[in-house]
Design a protein around this motif. Sequence first.
Motif, PDB file in Angstrom:
ATOM      1  N   LEU A  85       4.256-109.221  21.366  1.00 22.27           N
ATOM      2  CA  LEU A  85       4.429-110.653  21.121  1.00 22.27           C
ATOM      3  C   LEU A  85       5.824-110.841  20.535  1.00 22.27           C
ATOM      4  N   ASP A  86       6.680-111.484  21.296  1.00 21.21           N
ATOM      5  CA  ASP A  86       8.081-111.634  20.887  1.00 21.21           C
ATOM      6  C   ASP A  86       8.216-112.815  19.924  1.00 21.21           C
ATOM      7  N   ASP A  87       9.395-113.341  19.817  1.00 19.74           N
ATOM      8  CA  ASP A  87       9.746-114.418  18.889  1.00 19.74           C
ATOM      9  C   ASP A  87       8.753-115.588  18.974  1.00 19.74           C
TER      10      ASP A  87
ATOM     11  N   VAL B   1       7.326-102.349  16.738  1.00 13.45           N
ATOM     12  CA  VAL B   1       8.128-103.451  16.193  1.00 13.45           C
ATOM     13  C   VAL B   1       9.431-103.553  16.963  1.00 13.45           C
ATOM     14  N   LYS B   2       9.705-104.750  17.468  1.00 13.33           N
ATOM     15  CA  LYS B   2      11.019-105.006  18.077  1.00 13.33           C
ATOM     16  C   LYS B   2      11.890-105.631  16.995  1.00 13.33           C
ATOM     17  N   TRP B   3      13.021-104.990  16.732  1.00 15.28           N
ATOM     18  CA  TRP B   3      13.891-105.373  15.600  1.00 15.28           C
ATOM     19  C   TRP B   3      15.133-106.048  16.165  1.00 15.28           C
TER      20      TRP B   3
ATOM     21  N   GLY C 273      15.145-101.203  18.867  1.00 12.20           N
ATOM     22  CA  GLY C 273      16.273-102.001  18.407  1.00 12.20           C
ATOM     23  C   GLY C 273      16.624-103.074  19.420  1.00 12.20           C
ATOM     24  N   CYS C 274      17.338-104.099  18.953  1.00 12.14           N
ATOM     25  CA  CYS C 274      17.728-105.192  19.841  1.00 12.14           C
ATOM     26  C   CYS C 274      18.750-106.030  19.090  1.00 12.14           C
ATOM     27  N   ALA C 275      19.696-106.616  19.763  1.00  8.38           N
ATOM     28  CA  ALA C 275      20.611-107.556  19.122  1.00  8.38           C
ATOM     29  C   ALA C 275      21.081-108.509  20.209  1.00  8.38           C
ATOM     30  N   SER C 276      20.310-109.574  20.434  1.00  6.59           N
ATOM     31  CA  SER C 276      20.565-110.442  21.592  1.00  6.59           C
ATOM     32  C   SER C 276      20.797-109.551  22.800  1.00  6.59           C
ATOM     33  N   GLY C 277      19.850-108.716  23.101  1.00  5.97           N
ATOM     34  CA  GLY C 277      20.063-107.686  24.118  1.00  5.97           C
ATOM     35  C   GLY C 277      20.736-106.500  23.452  1.00  5.97           C
ATOM     36  N   GLY C 278      21.842-106.050  24.043  1.00  2.00           N
ATOM     37  CA  GLY C 278      22.449-104.794  23.592  1.00  2.00           C
ATOM     38  C   GLY C 278      23.658-104.945  22.686  1.00  2.00           C
TER      39      GLY C 278
ATOM     40  N   ILE D 248      16.268 -98.988  22.531  1.00  2.00           N
ATOM     41  CA  ILE D 248      16.971-100.238  22.221  1.00  2.00           C
ATOM     42  C   ILE D 248      16.951-101.094  23.480  1.00  2.00           C
ATOM     43  N   TRP D 249      16.700-102.374  23.292  1.00  2.00           N
ATOM     44  CA  TRP D 249      16.721-103.308  24.436  1.00  2.00           C
ATOM     45  C   TRP D 249      18.157-103.354  24.954  1.00  2.00           C
ATOM     46  N   THR D 250      18.335-102.961  26.201  1.00  2.00           N
ATOM     47  CA  THR D 250      19.680-102.678  26.711  1.00  2.00           C
ATOM     48  C   THR D 250      20.510-103.942  26.902  1.00  2.00           C
TER      49      THR D 250
ATOM     50  N   TYR E  38       7.644-104.665  31.388  1.00  2.00           N
ATOM     51  CA  TYR E  38       7.589-105.925  32.147  1.00  2.00           C
ATOM     52  C   TYR E  38       7.928-107.093  31.243  1.00  2.00           C
ATOM     53  N   GLU E  39       8.436-108.150  31.845  1.00  3.47           N
ATOM     54  CA  GLU E  39       8.767-109.334  31.060  1.00  3.47           C
ATOM     55  C   GLU E  39       8.798-110.562  31.977  1.00  3.47           C
ATOM     56  N   PHE E  40       7.653-111.186  32.174  1.00  9.32           N
ATOM     57  CA  PHE E  40       7.525-112.382  33.022  1.00  9.32           C
ATOM     58  C   PHE E  40       6.155-112.989  32.748  1.00  9.32           C
TER      59      PHE E  40
HETATM   60  C1  DGJ Z   1      17.074-111.917  21.835  1.00 13.84           C
HETATM   61  C2  DGJ Z   1      16.418-110.755  22.504  1.00 13.84           C
HETATM   62  O1  DGJ Z   1      17.347-109.989  23.177  1.00 13.84           O
HETATM   63  C3  DGJ Z   1      15.326-111.269  23.411  1.00 13.84           C
HETATM   64  O2  DGJ Z   1      14.732-110.198  24.100  1.00 13.84           O
HETATM   65  C4  DGJ Z   1      14.313-112.008  22.585  1.00 13.84           C
HETATM   66  O3  DGJ Z   1      13.676-111.124  21.715  1.00 13.84           O
HETATM   67  C5  DGJ Z   1      14.986-113.126  21.833  1.00 13.84           C
HETATM   68  N1  DGJ Z   1      16.105-112.666  21.076  1.00 13.84           N
HETATM   69  C6  DGJ Z   1      14.014-113.807  20.921  1.00 13.84           C
HETATM   70  O4  DGJ Z   1      14.602-114.721  20.120  1.00 13.84           O
END
Ligand code: DGJ
Length: 733
Positions: free
Chosen positions: A372-374, A480-482, A530-535, A549-551, A602-604
Amino acid sequence: MAISFDKKRKLFHLTNNKISYYFFVNEKNILQHLYFGSYLDDINIESITNLGWDWSKTYLEKDTNIEKFYQDNYYSDRSLTEMASHGVNDKKGAPIIINHKDNSNLTDLRYKSHRIYQGKPRLSNLPHTFLNNDFEADSLEIVLGDIKDDIEVILTFTIFNNLNVIARNTTIKNNSSDEIRVRRAYSLQLDLPHSNYDLYHFHGDWCLERQISKQRLADGLKRISSNFGRSSHEENPFAILASPNANEDEGEAIGFSFVYSGNFAIDVNVDKWKTTRVMMGIKDEDFEIVLGKDESFVTPEGLIIYSNSGIGELSRTLHDLIRNNLIRSKYVHAKRPILFNSWEGCYFDFNTEVICEYIKDAKKIGTELFVLDDGWFGTRDDDTQALGDWYINKEKVDLNKIIKTCHDLDIKFGIWFEPEMINPNSKLFKEHPEFALGYKEMDRSLSRHQLVLDTSNKKAVDNIFEQMCEILDNYDIDYVKWDHNRWISDIYTYHLDHKYQGEIYHRLMLGSYDLMERLCQRYPNILFEGCASGGGRFDLGILYYAPQIWTSDETDPVQRLFIQYSTSMAYPLSSMGAHVSKNPITSYKTKADIALFGTYGYEFDPRKLTQKDIDEVNEVADIYHKYHHEVIQNGDLYRLYSPYETNYMSMMSVSKDKSKALILFANILKENNRYRYLKLKGIDQDKYYWNSFDNKVHKGDYYLNVGLNLTRWLDEFTSFLIILEERESYEEN
Ligand code: DGJ
């Protein structure tokens, strides 16, 4: 022992019998660099250091005021060194700049002592490579002392026995009773005797991360850096110097990678003598560390990676190092679950019922972990609010019901956080405005409506930690997605005395690492991503805490061909979050083929899939279960075609025992059925392998020398996912 010291010549040799790193202590106690490259049994100091006559061969002796010759072929302006002093004759740039009590920046560092030992030191509070046992590496610590003030600079080198990697870092110790200000504290310097290199580094943007930039190394200073307060979308703390003829399989390549997630600089300076000095460390802009008596500053770790068989080998070395000696998570080698993330399906627009429907439909495509994302916390119905309020929005989300729906279907559950940020429109900001960076008197710069949480303030970190524990302790959460959705700006903190304001960027990083460490320790079973607006923070610092890390937020599969290809130069596929998205540019099959060369998910909106879509992704999911763990997650990567140079992106991954391989071949533009043989790499030439493309068994040497015959008509964005499996003989199919 892989590190030796020849007392007579005062010569250090760091070696693992594949690479050698030589330097010596000269008569004036300056460390002169001699050689870094393939293994060399011995070295002739006199021959290598003689640069002919030059005015810089003499010095004025301090006690007599008489001009004397340096012995040992030392030229004060152009000799190669291990740690240049600042403010002296060497103008190539110094890794350390110290402002002394007399306000001078002149520092003259000379050798005092050294220590060689088996093993590798750990860095407290900072991510670093570690050993699984002491036999894996040897270390050398050299203490340099400033000629005037009581300041020591300790250089630490570690050489890995089975990997062509040298890890380095530097400690600055103030033994004097006066305060000093450290204005630059890089982690390493490497001098090279020529400049005949191509420089590769990553450049990019949001949704365009880590694009390869390759250029002939030019004269002068080239700085690859970030002052975004994070490693950034725009640059990445990684660079390669490669011989101009180098390719994936041939040529010399020297890689530099920084184990840190904040501001960084990789300075590559070609001087008038055509030598190259590389320095890597925390960027010195907005950087000043105050050291009182007996205080030390420890730099992050920098890595030097060497290959004399091309860039492919350099990547494989780094991949092994990262998987075996950097990522600590229990999931690093364990089979990862197929992940479904809610974000691109519904963004903020969901409620419990919608999410439960998602979960049920996600099950049909083999989902093993639902994320469950944001949007689940505080008043977070859009991105203008609630960062900092990490309690469940019970009106919107019945988390118990969602988790139960997952568990009833044998699916694990994960959740999204963005711990280092704060919205002005949040309860936390109203209660603690001092938790946000910046002057109260200024119009602070917002980005995505948010401010940066002051993680240099322990009270702010404690607050977030407690809020997160409240959730993680009370719900069954496996992942946890950070996230981290803006760069750092408005660099001012109210909780620090004015003299420490120059330390904020680094202290923010230390505070974030502290939070990550505490959570990793307390929840060792949670898989962190890990994640930061993507990569925007894809680096070795984050991988110390999170195995993946979300690429990129770019999920267009064709763009992903580029992003994933280049990211693999520095980071293993097992670290690269890759999802099949709703992007309509290709079939689901092609999207899945590409995502398989990452962590796979997956993400849709799963409710919108047709039966054909479901069948296509399930076909790849079956391959995921059968091969991904052994072949991609823990195997060896070989890049076959670069999309930056050709119409194709092709890579293959081979299991460590060379019994299986997976090959991805994708084209971009349409092509007719021209001759096209895909020569494979990395497999055993003497083994027999069945392949799923022509459903035949060939010997390894056939695949290596003739290749798979892919002469076919190719429409735009066609992909082939090909399996190779070892067989006993030609007969066995
Ligand atoms: C940016 C991430 O890269 C997205 O996958 C998503 O988690 C959004 N933030 C949520 O705000």
